[in-house]
Design an enzyme around this catalytic site. Structure first.
Site, PDB file in Angstrom:
ATOM      1  CD1 TRP A 101       5.435   4.188  -4.142  1.00  0.00           C
ATOM      2  CD2 TRP A 101       3.848   3.030  -5.203  1.00  0.00           C
ATOM      3  NE1 TRP A 101       6.048   3.176  -4.844  1.00  0.00           N
ATOM      4  CE2 TRP A 101       5.108   2.453  -5.503  1.00  0.00           C
ATOM      5  CE3 TRP A 101       2.699   2.472  -5.766  1.00  0.00           C
ATOM      6  CZ2 TRP A 101       5.245   1.338  -6.338  1.00  0.00           C
ATOM      7  CZ3 TRP A 101       2.842   1.360  -6.605  1.00  0.00           C
ATOM      8  CH2 TRP A 101       4.099   0.805  -6.881  1.00  0.00           C
ATOM      9  CG  ASP A 171       1.800   3.271   1.284  1.00  0.00           C
ATOM     10  OD1 ASP A 171       2.501   2.455   1.897  1.00  0.00           O
ATOM     11  OD2 ASP A 171       1.723   3.317   0.033  1.00  0.00           O
ATOM     12  CE  LYS A 195       8.137  -1.842  -2.280  1.00  0.00           C
ATOM     13  NZ  LYS A 195       7.122  -0.830  -2.420  1.00  0.00           N
TER      14      LYS A 195
HETATM   15  C1  PLP Z   1       5.994  -0.605  -3.293  1.00  0.00           C
HETATM   16  C2  PLP Z   1       5.021   0.365  -2.771  1.00  0.00           C
HETATM   17  C3  PLP Z   1       3.643   0.245  -3.028  1.00  0.00           C
HETATM   18  C4  PLP Z   1       3.064  -0.835  -3.902  1.00  0.00           C
HETATM   19  O1  PLP Z   1       3.129  -2.066  -3.269  1.00  0.00           O
HETATM   20  P1  PLP Z   1       2.477  -3.370  -3.917  1.00  0.00           P
HETATM   21  O2  PLP Z   1       2.545  -4.328  -2.781  1.00  0.00           O
HETATM   22  O3  PLP Z   1       3.310  -3.749  -5.083  1.00  0.00           O
HETATM   23  O4  PLP Z   1       1.088  -3.054  -4.305  1.00  0.00           O
HETATM   24  C5  PLP Z   1       2.802   1.169  -2.458  1.00  0.00           C
HETATM   25  N1  PLP Z   1       3.264   2.165  -1.678  1.00  0.00           N
HETATM   26  C6  PLP Z   1       4.579   2.310  -1.421  1.00  0.00           C
HETATM   27  C7  PLP Z   1       5.035   3.431  -0.553  1.00  0.00           C
HETATM   28  C8  PLP Z   1       5.493   1.419  -1.957  1.00  0.00           C
HETATM   29  O5  PLP Z   1       6.801   1.575  -1.701  1.00  0.00           O
END
Ligand code: PLP
Length: 360
Positions: A101, A171, A195
């Protein structure tokens, strides 16, 4: 009705209480005669829902007044572009590459400017967090970017990097609300909610007000300017209304549970059960450096692809779902987010013990 123990990395398990409440309110939300799904986002009823969601989140995370909370769409991945478009005034940024990511965010930023990887753990398949105490961060970098919990690899920063005075952007998709954070240490904290918070379709961006400006990169679409959404309190256009409503319920659940320090204790307790077993097992092994282990995502392997596949299949048959590791890593991964009960982890470990005995 029968529910499984769902160890999915995302979309992921939600508190049963929240799902039940949403089900009860499905046909008639508190006397409105309609579902929240059918409701105008400009209505008084909905206004209360989104305002309460924001104030509960502010309370949970202790978000200072000089930060805006935005409920946006496009997933975490859209932020990979939105961040440079809004923040790259000098067209330079520093990225710490600790997994897929972070790498995707870094690659995306390269479209907009000079995105420099100042550290990486790719040399050991992202199984650790690099030392970030004295990085070579370009003086004129607009920000330093991290992925705080690496969902796929199962690592987490235990200490934030020394940004040397630069703005920190993080993030936190897979560790959102799993423990207390000091919001003032960040310029932006953001994450997709699927998540650890709610249904897919919502991304929450917590952004310091001085970073919200008209001064975005030329060509930045209206919808991708933080200012557009900040000025309209996340109601510039139709927001992901139902998703925000469910997030709001999860915030209330978290408050009822005792808030983020209690969640942290619970999450530590749950993770310990699994990690302690991995450390003593002769069959299963954790795949990351101990000091950097995530409380949320726990990858492990047997060392044999065949046994891994057998384990995943037998676990599924026993009611433990989604234990297959990410396609890029193989093996197994148990995601044990806030809503995974301790009992789920205990039963998983008991099942692993049994599997180990039968496959010795
Ligand atoms: C799942 C995830 C993403 C991507 O998320 P989307 O909503 O599918 O774009 C980005 N960063 C992390 C840390 C993730 O776990």
């Amino acid at each position: 009705m029968s529910r499984v123990y769902n160890f999915s990395a995302g979309p992921a398990v939600l508190p049963e209480e929240v799902l039940r409440e949403a089900a009860e309110e499905m046909m008639d939300y508190r006397g409105s005669g309609m579902s929240v799904m059918e409701m105008s986002h400009r209505s008084k009823v909905y206004d209360t829902i989104i305002k309460e969601a924001e104030s509960d989140l502010r309370e949970l995370m202790n978000i200072p007044d000089n930060y805006k909370v935005l409920f946006l769409q496009g997933g975490a991945s859209q932020q990979f572009a939105m961040i440079p478009m809004n923040l790259m005034k000098n067209k330079k940024a520093a990225y710490i590459v600790t997994g897929q990511w972070a790498k995707k965010a870094w690659k995306e930023a390269q479209i907009y400017g000079d995105a420099v990887a100042v550290a990486s753990s790719e040399d050991k398949t992202f199984s650790y967090i690099p030392d970030c105490s004295d990085l070579d961060i370009p003086e004129d970098a607009d920000y330093v970017y991290i992925c705080e919990n690496n969902t796929i690899y199962g690592t987490k920063y235990k200490e934030l990097p020394n940004t040397k005075g630069h703005i920190l952007v993080a993030d936190v998709s897979s560790c959102f609300l799993s423990e207390p954070v000091d919001v003032t240490k960040y310029g932006i904290i953001y994450g997709g909610v699927q998540k650890n918070i709610g249904p897919a379709g919502v991304v929450i961006v917590i952004i310091r007000e001085d970073l919200i400006t008209e001064d975005t990169l030329p060509g930045t679409p209206t919808m991708l300017k933080y200012k557009t959404h900040a000025d309209a309190d996340s109601l510039y256009n139709t927001p992901p209304a139902y998703g925000i409503y469910v997030c709001g319920k999860v915030f209330k659940w978290l408050k009822k549970m005792g808030g983020l320090s209690v969640m942290k204790e619970r999450n530590e307790e749950k993770a310990k059960i699994l990690y302690d077993f991995l450390d003593e097992s002769k069959l299963f092994k954790g795949t990351v450096v101990k000091e950097d282990r995530s409380l949320m995502n726990v990858p492990f392997v047997t060392g044999s692809d065949e046994l891994d596949a057998k384990f995943v299949a037998e676990a599924k048959a026993a009611g433990f779902e989604n234990l297959k590791g990410h396609r890029s890593v193989g093996g197994m991964r148990a995601s044990i987010y806030n809503a995974m009960p301790k009992e789920g982890v205990e039963k998983l470990v008991a099942f692993m013990r049994e599997f180990e005995k039968n496959n010795a």
